[in-house]
Design an enzyme around this catalytic site. Structure first.
Site, PDB file in Angstrom:
ATOM      1  CB  THR A  79     -25.886-108.693 -12.420  1.00 23.20           C
ATOM      2  OG1 THR A  79     -25.669-108.993 -11.049  1.00 23.20           O
ATOM      3  CG2 THR A  79     -27.363-108.795 -12.738  1.00 23.20           C
ATOM      4  CB  THR A  96     -30.244-108.160  -5.341  1.00 19.78           C
ATOM      5  OG1 THR A  96     -30.174-106.740  -5.439  1.00 19.78           O
ATOM      6  CG2 THR A  96     -28.929-108.658  -4.879  1.00 19.78           C
ATOM      7  CE  LYS A 106     -27.838-111.686 -10.134  1.00 18.29           C
ATOM      8  NZ  LYS A 106     -28.180-110.289  -9.639  1.00 18.29           N
ATOM      9  CD  GLU A 129     -23.246-104.319  -4.807  1.00 20.49           C
ATOM     10  OE1 GLU A 129     -23.414-104.038  -5.993  1.00 20.49           O
ATOM     11  OE2 GLU A 129     -23.831-103.742  -3.878  1.00 20.49           O
ATOM     12  CG  ASN A 168     -23.280-100.152  -3.817  1.00 14.18           C
ATOM     13  OD1 ASN A 168     -24.020-100.515  -4.722  1.00 14.18           O
ATOM     14  ND2 ASN A 168     -22.706-100.988  -2.979  1.00 14.18           N
TER      15      ASN A 168
END
Lengths: 413, 413
Positions: A165, A202, A191, A285, A408
């Protein structure tokens, strides 16, 4: 990196070139179907076996299961663990999409099956991307036919990129496992958590091997290897609607795996899964540091896992690591609320190998040395629970940065 | 604020002036003992009953229990739930301090007891502040004698300030409960998560009442009221080494509480505890918004609590709220991994009363309206699990901001 692989010590395992097509009997492709907005971005992949392969999958335990998860489970059950292909799209998770989403996931399987020439139930389906949005099916169908037309060996890296992604880098790995019965290869791609677009559903991983493995044994090895690899990582403690790990065994090497050969297969799966799993954490992230948390001398392995996971998910520990603060008090406080059994007066904490708390007593003089370790990118935290038993666990996580909040919180869907 | 108190609907309850000394039979003081570095900062409090009071306490479930928690438990047990005073210091948690820490906590009790004139076991002890540091006992002892010398009614606000670490504001509240048997008063004070100094050991609350309550009944009411107030809040899912809620009942009103009067006592405790608990969340580290999460139509209340707590602790939900993003997918994904039983196809999600997801289907057209609600400071999230049963729960949390990371990561201990 400082993390050593337990798997590599258990068998004669060497790194091989490539990813999912490193084992014999597999071809793959990654194409631009137009699901992602960016022009030319790869967003659809097919991983195909040349003939029927043994197949196994483990799926998210989230009650809100995405349509492709439901369909892949069904197909594995109906086919008795035999599959010809996996079709994956990125850019749209096909999650929380109701009956229409289920129809779309089924159509992804049936289109892939008709292009390849197999039954629909021999195709596994996976999606990743935004939740609550339906797939643009005409594009997806065209993409499937384009991908099947391009299937080839040596296209592993396009496949690895097509399932991303907004992962910061593609993740693939392969190894050769040498056993008394002969050599076989295990390959894989994965991923992880996206970096910019929020609401990603996810973690996906796809493993292949050319060993000859009955489906049940493949499932058992997949579950066992995932326990210490894909299930031993956490970025933020969230479990998505789409998480899955799938494995296909083509048998093309002719090397038979039965109970006697099981350890070699397991070691091969672990040797591929561990760097993929660590890659997911490194690309987490906002992550700036990879943190390996080891818990020793617990009552049993489950207790050790409980303690390690609570430390790994503690926002206070993760922010302390981010700030390079050797804050052993937060580590002990997280362990104490984990449900794991231990006595603080017998517990010890090491950061970067430096003893900060020993059987109930602080070693504050070692704080600066531990602080220097925390300024690096590969962090090791070790907690010895001192129970006298030998339970142990290892978990990988990342630090919690303001960038995580920005990614986020400050972007709108 | 938009959160309505359930307690105030169950009994004739009106707000009263003051905090812990609002009920008759209590005096208190807050002094500067020199435990905190800041010149003149209040850091030691004593709350004393004029005569023996019924006493109850609930304590952290963290295995790493601070010395004052261990000593207070012991004293409650030995005294059979009778106490004369609570002594509290801020600036040092006396946690992870080994045998020396236990000796210090015992000395805090015995010094307070000798100054007041009671047995050591009639004094409860509480500490909050940095973990892993020993108390400066000569200053603590001087502070205790100074505080006891200053004990008075109307000093509730100094007491509330003396227990703060770096809470952004003091928290105290009191109510009058009118029953058929007569009126009694319940008062209280609380402190929450610090704002600057990391490694705080965190939530303390002290409640007083002048009702006549046997210790067992006081304990039962304290546990029951904490379930929906102090145990229904979360800032970051961490449970500290020092958390405690203590209650003293002086009996000075002469109003007897037995099984028949229990509901009134419970309503009074709730009416004081709820605003104190909400105050802790509002003053949470880095918090910019108060978030009330209500879960309805769960299989039972425990399931509802599980779902509400997982949503409340989800970093993805908390960052979405921070960014005013009406991201219902994250709410459903958090609920789905909570362990609570439900079917997504029957579940609905409301944000600020705006329906965003209804029985499996998104209402994306309502997204802007929900986004406007999220830009406010008081946020309501409601999830209806649609099980047909009537389990429900309400939890308060705050958003996750970059400021939280800064506070906990970018400062060094």
């Amino acid at each position: 990196m400082s993390v050593t692989s337990a798997a590599s010590r258990e068998a004669d395992i060497t790194t091989a070139d490539g990813g999912v097509t490193a084992p014999a009997g597999f071809r793959s492709a990654g194409v631009h179907a137009g699901i992602k907005k960016a022009a030319g971005a790869l967003d659809l992949a097919v991983i195909a076996a040349d003939a029927d392969a043994s197949a196994a999958g483990i799926f998210t335990t989230n009650l809100a299961q995405a349509a492709p998860v439901i369909v892949s489970r069904e197909h594995l059950q109906r086919s008795g663990g035999r599959a010809r292909a996996i079709v994956v799209n990125s850019g749209c998770a096909n999650a929380c999409t109701g009956e229409a989403g289920l129809d779309d996931a089924r159509r992804m399987a049936s289109e892939t099956a008709s292009a390849i020439g197999c039954a629909a139930e021999q195709v596994l389906v996976s999606s990743t991307g935004v939740i609550g949005v339906n797939l643009p099916m005409s594009r997806v169908e065209k993409g499937i036919h384009a991908a099947v037309a391009e299937l080839a060996r040596g296209r592993g890296s396009e496949t690895a990129r097509a399932i991303m992604t907004t992962d910061p880098f593609p993740k693939e790995h392969a190894v050769t496992v040498r056993t008394a019965r002969g050599a076989f290869v295990v390959g894989g791609t994965a991923k992880g958590s996206g970096m910019i677009e929020p609401n990603m559903a996810t973690m996906l991983a796809f493993l292949t091997t050319d060993a000859v493995v009955p489906p049940q044994l493949l499932h058992r090895a997949l579950v066992e290897s995932a326990r210490d690899t894909f299930n031993a990582i956490t970025v933020d403690g969230e479990c998505s609607t789409n998480d899955c790990v799938m494995a296909l065994a083509s048998g093309a090497s002719g090397v038979q795996i039965d109970d006697a050969g099981y350890a070699g297969l397991l070691a091969g799966l672990r040797a591929v899964s561990e760097p993929l799993a660590i890659g997911i954490v490194r690309g987490g992230e906002g992550a700036t540091k990879l943190v390996e948390i080891t818990v020793l001398d617990a009552v049993d392995d489950d207790d050790a896992r409980r303690v390690a996971r609570t430390i790994a998910n503690s926002p206070l520990v993760k922010t302390a690591v981010h700030g390079a603060d050797p804050n052993w008090g937060r580590i002990i406080a997280a362990a104490g609320r984990s449900g794991g059994r231990f006595d603080v007066a017998r517990a010890s904490v090491r950061v970067g190998g430096v003893l900060l708390f020993e059987r109930g007593r602080p070693h504050d003089e070692a704080s600066d040395q531990a602080g220097r370790h925390l300024q690096g990118r590969d962090i090791r935290i070790e907690m010895d629970l001192g129970t006298g038993s030998r339970g142990r666990a290892r978990i990988w996580t990342c630090d919690l940065s303001a960038e995580y909040v920005r990614i986020n919180g400050e972007y709108r869907t």
